[in-house]
Design an enzyme around this catalytic site. Structure first.
Site, PDB file in Angstrom:
ATOM      1  N   ILE A 104      35.692  41.318  35.940  1.00  7.25           N
ATOM      2  CA  ILE A 104      35.412  41.904  37.257  1.00  7.25           C
ATOM      3  C   ILE A 104      34.903  43.334  37.097  1.00  7.25           C
ATOM      4  O   ILE A 104      33.905  43.715  37.725  1.00  7.25           O
ATOM      5  CB  ILE A 104      36.663  41.838  38.160  1.00  7.25           C
ATOM      6  CG1 ILE A 104      37.008  40.367  38.427  1.00  7.25           C
ATOM      7  CG2 ILE A 104      36.432  42.589  39.465  1.00  7.25           C
ATOM      8  CD1 ILE A 104      38.334  40.139  39.114  1.00  7.25           C
TER       9      ILE A 104
ATOM     10  N   ASP B  82      38.576  51.535  28.952  1.00  9.13           N
ATOM     11  CA  ASP B  82      39.124  50.268  28.477  1.00  9.13           C
ATOM     12  C   ASP B  82      39.185  50.334  26.962  1.00  9.13           C
ATOM     13  O   ASP B  82      38.209  50.059  26.269  1.00  9.13           O
ATOM     14  CB  ASP B  82      38.250  49.086  28.934  1.00  9.13           C
ATOM     15  CG  ASP B  82      38.943  47.750  28.678  1.00  9.13           C
ATOM     16  OD1 ASP B  82      39.745  47.674  27.716  1.00  9.13           O
ATOM     17  OD2 ASP B  82      38.682  46.789  29.422  1.00  9.13           O
TER      18      ASP B  82
ATOM     19  N   ARG C 251      46.012  43.913  40.984  1.00 15.26           N
ATOM     20  CA  ARG C 251      47.353  43.397  41.253  1.00 15.26           C
ATOM     21  C   ARG C 251      48.198  44.523  41.823  1.00 15.26           C
ATOM     22  O   ARG C 251      48.095  45.678  41.378  1.00 15.26           O
ATOM     23  CB  ARG C 251      48.021  42.895  39.959  1.00 15.26           C
ATOM     24  CG  ARG C 251      47.540  41.533  39.492  1.00 15.26           C
ATOM     25  CD  ARG C 251      48.047  40.402  40.410  1.00 15.26           C
ATOM     26  NE  ARG C 251      47.532  39.085  40.054  1.00 15.26           N
ATOM     27  CZ  ARG C 251      46.446  38.505  40.586  1.00 15.26           C
ATOM     28  NH1 ARG C 251      45.744  39.135  41.500  1.00 15.26           N
ATOM     29  NH2 ARG C 251      46.075  37.295  40.204  1.00 15.26           N
TER      30      ARG C 251
ATOM     31  N   ASP D 237      43.610  45.514  48.286  1.00 13.80           N
ATOM     32  CA  ASP D 237      43.550  44.067  48.565  1.00 13.80           C
ATOM     33  C   ASP D 237      44.808  43.371  48.059  1.00 13.80           C
ATOM     34  O   ASP D 237      45.040  42.216  48.365  1.00 13.80           O
ATOM     35  CB  ASP D 237      42.312  43.463  47.878  1.00 13.80           C
ATOM     36  CG  ASP D 237      42.124  41.988  48.184  1.00 13.80           C
ATOM     37  OD1 ASP D 237      42.204  41.631  49.375  1.00 13.80           O
ATOM     38  OD2 ASP D 237      41.903  41.186  47.251  1.00 13.80           O
TER      39      ASP D 237
ATOM     40  N   GLU E 170      53.724  40.234  48.499  1.00  8.50           N
ATOM     41  CA  GLU E 170      52.782  39.573  49.398  1.00  8.50           C
ATOM     42  C   GLU E 170      53.436  38.315  49.950  1.00  8.50           C
ATOM     43  O   GLU E 170      54.218  37.685  49.234  1.00  8.50           O
ATOM     44  CB  GLU E 170      51.511  39.213  48.626  1.00  8.50           C
ATOM     45  CG  GLU E 170      50.755  40.438  48.132  1.00  8.50           C
ATOM     46  CD  GLU E 170      49.489  40.083  47.347  1.00  8.50           C
ATOM     47  OE1 GLU E 170      49.143  38.882  47.266  1.00  8.50           O
ATOM     48  OE2 GLU E 170      48.858  40.994  46.812  1.00  8.50           O
TER      49      GLU E 170
ATOM     50  N   HIS F 280      44.632  40.174  50.261  1.00  8.20           N
ATOM     51  CA  HIS F 280      44.377  39.489  48.982  1.00  8.20           C
ATOM     52  C   HIS F 280      43.271  38.437  49.123  1.00  8.20           C
ATOM     53  O   HIS F 280      43.454  37.256  48.823  1.00  8.20           O
ATOM     54  CB  HIS F 280      45.650  38.841  48.437  1.00  8.20           C
ATOM     55  CG  HIS F 280      45.590  38.623  46.947  1.00  8.20           C
ATOM     56  ND1 HIS F 280      46.686  38.713  46.120  1.00  8.20           N
ATOM     57  CD2 HIS F 280      44.537  38.340  46.130  1.00  8.20           C
ATOM     58  CE1 HIS F 280      46.326  38.475  44.874  1.00  8.20           C
ATOM     59  NE2 HIS F 280      45.016  38.252  44.849  1.00  8.20           N
TER      60      HIS F 280
ATOM     61  N   GLY G 161      40.240  38.819  47.664  1.00  8.01           N
ATOM     62  CA  GLY G 161      39.235  39.034  46.616  1.00  8.01           C
ATOM     63  C   GLY G 161      38.506  37.757  46.231  1.00  8.01           C
ATOM     64  O   GLY G 161      37.282  37.737  46.068  1.00  8.01           O
ATOM     65  N   ALA G 162      39.247  36.665  46.097  1.00  8.42           N
ATOM     66  CA  ALA G 162      38.634  35.408  45.631  1.00  8.42           C
ATOM     67  C   ALA G 162      38.254  34.499  46.796  1.00  8.42           C
ATOM     68  O   ALA G 162      37.791  33.382  46.587  1.00  8.42           O
ATOM     69  CB  ALA G 162      39.613  34.685  44.720  1.00  8.42           C
TER      70      ALA G 162
END
Ligand code: NAD
Length: 562
Positions: free
Chosen positions: A179, A198, A260, A284, A289, A308, A310-311
């Site tokens: 992502i 990263d 997350r 998000d 949750e 949530h 996102g997907a």
């Protein structure tokens, strides 16, 4: 033996434990679709003449249990509980497909034991999340929700809705994986200045994505005007963006969490927004949750909240359905297990090779942790050496070592023996297997990691029917079981160190299972490996580091997988 009715013999069939009788007349492979999944996925299964597909999305659990032994595969989403009882009754079942990422609804250990492949679809929602990022960002920067609600309320508040642009803004991405990479790619189109942190990704990926590497999180925080986290929730990332991190951000910065709940400390975020240090946030995902009641951010018009989603795009749902169904089809028809989460070792193999796999994985985890404490996190190569009794299983052992190296870096539910090697190579890690130069009939293993100028080797022995032992760390000979949590200390070989360490651990309430002290020469460098029960209490590392003559302390907490 071949499972009943399969059109082509396949490696999968040999691996699967066979509990049905062999028949000579081909029968169709029966597939049950247990949840509402996108049509395109189901059609892909229906297009195969050898398949007989039933769609029963609302079947009560008892009815599913009743008829499960008629099916060779089931495909569903999160609503179907694939329990141990269900799997044990599923005498023909070869594959469980999950149209999505999470597999907490599937008893995967039982599936592995029974030789049933579990397949998920982790990549199909990447673009959906990346696009939501830009939608929410622009909504925040251009006050779209306010503009829309005021218009619907009959007002015309043009002068109050002056916004800002993405162009020229410094975007700081934490986690340049799937992502993070898609966000970076699109950010260039908006003319943003993209940096990322990263430490587990090689320079090649940064170069390919035209992203500037921030060598530390602090450096990224100090540069970013928009900070977006795209890392898994791990020990390392929980609370990663805390009050101190937020304070490092530029004044007027925006924080985005679509990864997350818990990666960004929401209380600290609210405090930073309240005191005007931050201009806003996009969230998000949440620690708990669904969000109920008076969540801290409800009512903040400079915080975009989404449940949530996102997907949640039609395309992502189609992608995951097609992805999962194609992988189930290929597993059933051709024995292609490259997408299986548990397919490398099913049934009896797992029993004999289990200790060696565990050792390879944990040796790599120890080596990586030791390198990380030396500031070396971008691993360039992993070399596995094995004794001759393990040579024939080198591929699986290399996969286990790669998984151990990636533990805590990628999402645990995505990491398995099948995909660990490709995940490691995708991060630029060169994997190799070499002869160990061990004694004949040896079941010894050694993992060597190289990161920049640093190298670390960790080895051990996995004798049959015995708990594996770590026998070497760097140049030191040790003897300890890689279980629970290991503390690896280096110190000067002077009297009193062991006593001081023991006392400090006792005072912290830590129970020592094993303590092995090793040295290269009297009075020189020494290394201690201490196996402790459970997780160490907070600050135990700092307390040990504060002791006289201690040079380094590495805490290695092992995950569950072998
Ligand atoms: P990925 O595994 O492809 O990428 C994660 C990246 O994070 C890796 O490159 C890894 O090297 C890096 N990383 C790990 N630990 C790090 C650390 N301590 N510091 C810096 N980088 C670190 O995962 P992905 O598919 O890109 O998913 C990213 C996140 O998005 C995950 O948390 C996932 O659960 C979440 N997600 C959310 C939604 C949603 O609906 N909001 C949907 C899909 C995924």
């Amino acid at each position: 033996m071949v499972r009943a009715g399969l059109p082509h013999p396949s490696p999968f069939l040999h691996r699967a434990r066979v509990r049905s009788s062999t028949v000579s007349v081909p029968v169709p492979l029966r597939i049950l679709v247990t949840d509402e999944i996108d049509r395109e996925g189901v059609d892909l299964l229906r297009a195969v003449p050898a398949f007989d597909v039933d769609e029963l999305p609302t079947l009560p659990a008892a009815d599913l249990l009743e008829r499960i032994d008629q099916y060779d595969a089931i495909v569903g989403r999160s609503a179907t509980r694939v329990t141990e009882a269900l799997l044990r009754r599923a005498r023909r079942l070869k594959v469980v497909g999950r149209a999505g990422v999470g597999i907490d609804n599937i008893a995967i250990d039982v599936a592995t034991e029974l030789g049933i492949a579990v397949i998920n679809a982790p990549a199909g929602n990447t673009v959906a999340v990346a696009e939501l990022f830009f939608g929410a960002m622009i909504s925040l920067l251009r006050h779209l929700t306010r503009a829309d609600s005021s218009m619907h309320a009959g007002r015309w508040e043009r002068s109050e809705l002056l916004g800002t642009e993405l162009r020229g803004k410094a975007l700081g991405i934490v986690g340049l994986g799937r992502i993070g990479g898609e966000v970076a790619h699109r950010a260039h189109a908006f003319g943003m200045d993209v940096q990322a942190f990263d430490p587990y990704v090689g320079d090649e990926r940064f170069a390919a994505l035209r992203v500037k590497r921030a060598h530390t999180l602090d450096a990224l925080l100090e540069a970013a005007q928009i900070l977006s986290v795209h890392v898994p929730l791990t020990d390392e990332t929980t609370g990663m963006i805390d009050a101190a991190a937020l304070a490092r951000l530029r004044s007027g910065a925006i924080v985005v969490n679509m990864a997350r709940g818990g990666i960004v400390d929401d209380d600290a975020l609210r405090a930073a927004i309240d005191r005007g240090h931050l201009a806003g946030a996009v969230l998000d995902v949440f620690v708990k949750e669904p969000l109920t009641g008076d969540h801290a951010f409800r009512g903040y018009d400079n915080v975009v909240l989404t449940p949530h989603i996102g997907a949640s795009s039609a395309e992502a749902q189609r992608n995951v359905a097609v992805d999962a169904c194609a992988a189930v089809r290929d597993a059933l028809l051709n024995g292609d297990l490259s997408r299986s989460l548990n397919g490398a070792l099913a049934g009896e193999d797992a029993v004999t090779l289990g200790p060696a796999l565990l050792l390879a994985r944990r040796a790599a985890t120890v080596a990586r942790a030791l390198l990380a404490d030396r500031g070396a996190t971008a691993i360039a190569s992993l070399t596995l050496k094995t004794g001759d009794d393990l040579t024939s299983s080198a591929a699986a052992l290399l996969a286990a070592a790669a998984a151990g190296m990636l533990e805590g870096v990628v999402e645990a539910e995505r990491l398995n023996l099948i995909n660990a090697r490709s995940m490691a190579t995708a991060r630029g890690v060169v994997l190799a297997h070499g002869e160990g130069g061990f004694a004949p009939h040896s079941r010894a293993i050694e993992v060597r990691l190289v990161a920049g100028v640093h190298a670390m080797r960790v080895g051990g022995v996995a004798a049959l029917d015995m708990t594996p032992r770590l026998t070497r760390i760097a140049d030191f000979h040790v003897d300890v079981a890689p279980r629970g949590t290991l503390l690896v200390l280096t110190n000067y070989d002077v009297p009193g160190v062991i006593g001081r360490v023991g006392t400090t651990l006792a005072e912290a309430g830590v129970n020592i299972a094993e303590y092995h002290q090793a040295r290269l020469a009297a009075g020189g460098e020494a290394l201690a490996v201490i196996s402790i029960d459970g997780a160490p209490p907070a600050h135990v590392r700092e307390r040990l580091m504060a002791l006289r003559d201690i040079r380094s302390v590495t805490v290695v907490k092992f995950g569950e997988g072998a």
